[in-house]
Design a protein around this motif. Structure first.
Motif, mmCIF file in Angstrom:
data_model
loop_
_atom_site.group_PDB
_atom_site.id
_atom_site.type_symbol
_atom_site.label_atom_id
_atom_site.label_comp_id
_atom_site.label_asym_id
_atom_site.label_seq_id
_atom_site.Cartn_x
_atom_site.Cartn_y
_atom_site.Cartn_z
ATOM 1 N N HIS A 1 -1.553 6.282 -8.807
ATOM 2 C CA HIS A 1 -2.178 5.169 -8.101
ATOM 3 C C HIS A 1 -1.289 4.585 -7.011
ATOM 4 C CE1 HIS A 1 -5.406 5.222 -10.982
ATOM 5 N NE2 HIS A 1 -4.505 5.250 -11.956
ATOM 6 N N ALA A 2 -0.123 5.116 -6.832
ATOM 7 C CA ALA A 2 0.825 4.527 -5.892
ATOM 8 C C ALA A 2 0.307 4.549 -4.468
ATOM 9 C CB ALA A 2 2.165 5.255 -5.966
ATOM 10 N N MET A 3 -0.422 5.546 -4.094
ATOM 11 C CA MET A 3 -0.899 5.640 -2.715
ATOM 12 C C MET A 3 -2.246 4.950 -2.530
ATOM 13 S SD MET A 3 1.375 7.027 -1.143
ATOM 14 C CE MET A 3 2.859 7.901 -1.413
ATOM 15 N N ARG A 4 -2.869 4.484 -3.596
ATOM 16 C CA ARG A 4 -4.191 3.890 -3.487
ATOM 17 C C ARG A 4 -4.167 2.368 -3.487
ATOM 18 N NH1 ARG A 4 -7.482 6.799 -7.971
ATOM 19 N NH2 ARG A 4 -5.656 7.995 -8.480
ATOM 20 N N CYS A 5 -3.095 1.765 -3.882
ATOM 21 C CA CYS A 5 -3.062 0.312 -3.936
ATOM 22 C C CYS A 5 -1.686 -0.186 -3.506
ATOM 23 C CB CYS A 5 -3.392 -0.172 -5.333
ATOM 24 S SG CYS A 5 -2.196 0.325 -6.568
ATOM 25 N N ARG A 6 -1.670 -1.447 -3.158
ATOM 26 C CA ARG A 6 -0.416 -2.071 -2.764
ATOM 27 C C ARG A 6 0.156 -2.805 -3.973
ATOM 28 N NH1 ARG A 6 -2.520 -4.914 2.741
ATOM 29 N NH2 ARG A 6 -2.968 -3.017 3.844
ATOM 30 N N PRO A 7 1.448 -2.922 -4.031
ATOM 31 C CA PRO A 7 2.017 -3.695 -5.136
ATOM 32 C C PRO A 7 1.681 -5.168 -4.960
ATOM 33 C CG PRO A 7 3.732 -2.993 -3.639
ATOM 34 C CD PRO A 7 2.469 -2.327 -3.189
ATOM 35 N N MET A 8 1.489 -5.841 -6.051
ATOM 36 C CA MET A 8 1.186 -7.266 -6.005
ATOM 37 C C MET A 8 2.444 -8.011 -5.564
ATOM 38 S SD MET A 8 -1.933 -7.522 -6.768
ATOM 39 C CE MET A 8 -2.136 -9.233 -7.111
ATOM 40 N N PRO A 9 2.317 -8.911 -4.596
ATOM 41 C CA PRO A 9 3.506 -9.646 -4.164
ATOM 42 C C PRO A 9 3.958 -10.606 -5.262
ATOM 43 C CG PRO A 9 1.556 -10.467 -3.054
ATOM 44 C CD PRO A 9 1.129 -9.267 -3.845
ATOM 45 N N GLU A 10 5.231 -10.707 -5.387
ATOM 46 C CA GLU A 10 5.785 -11.614 -6.376
ATOM 47 C C GLU A 10 5.726 -13.031 -5.821
ATOM 48 O OE1 GLU A 10 9.630 -10.425 -7.681
ATOM 49 O OE2 GLU A 10 9.066 -8.315 -7.759
ATOM 50 N N PRO A 11 5.363 -13.999 -6.648
ATOM 51 C CA PRO A 11 5.254 -15.377 -6.149
ATOM 52 C C PRO A 11 6.569 -15.904 -5.578
ATOM 53 C CG PRO A 11 4.346 -15.196 -8.368
ATOM 54 C CD PRO A 11 4.961 -13.878 -8.032
ATOM 55 N N GLU A 12 7.692 -15.531 -6.182
ATOM 56 C CA GLU A 12 8.975 -16.006 -5.670
ATOM 57 C C GLU A 12 9.245 -15.442 -4.279
ATOM 58 O OE1 GLU A 12 9.302 -14.048 -8.737
ATOM 59 O OE2 GLU A 12 8.659 -15.776 -9.872
ATOM 60 N N ALA A 13 8.911 -14.175 -4.092
ATOM 61 C CA ALA A 13 9.137 -13.550 -2.784
ATOM 62 C C ALA A 13 8.248 -14.195 -1.733
ATOM 63 C CB ALA A 13 8.890 -12.053 -2.861
ATOM 64 N N ALA A 14 6.992 -14.478 -2.089
ATOM 65 C CA ALA A 14 6.086 -15.120 -1.143
ATOM 66 C C ALA A 14 6.589 -16.520 -0.796
ATOM 67 C CB ALA A 14 4.683 -15.181 -1.728
#
Length: 100
Positions: A23-36
């Motif tokens: 699934h790595a090429m089909r979806c983006r990783p969810m952004p971490e709240p701390e990083a955002a």
């Protein structure tokens, strides 16, 4: 091992590699709240740091606009047409003659 077996082994190794999921090429990783949050803080700090510079540039451009208007320059005005040739003639001169 023959070359055919080596190639098949390489293919098997490549297709069975599970270090990256299917699934790595089909979806983006969810952004971490701390990083955002950190990114938002960084952008806000950048905007605050640039704000005085942008305000100073705007004031300078406003003064330039006022000076140009006082000198008689109008914004968006068309350049005067050349008076040395008729209006229908190209500014690049007459068209080239056709070769016969």
């Amino acid at each position: 091992m023959s070359s055919t077996e080596e190639i098949l082994q390489q293919i098997d190794t490549a297709t069975a590699d599970r270090t990256v999921s299917d699934h790595a090429m089909r979806c983006r990783p969810m952004p971490e709240p701390e990083a955002a949050q950190q990114l938002g803080d960084l952008v806000r700090a950048f905007v605050r740091a640039l704000q005085p510079v942008v305000q100073a540039a705007a004031a300078t451009l406003r003064q330039l606009d006022e000076a140009l208007r006082a000198a008689g320059h109008t914004p968006g005005g068309k350049p005067d047409r050349r008076r040395d040739r008729p209006a229908w003639q190209s500014p690049y001169g007459p068209p080239p003659r056709r070769k016969r």
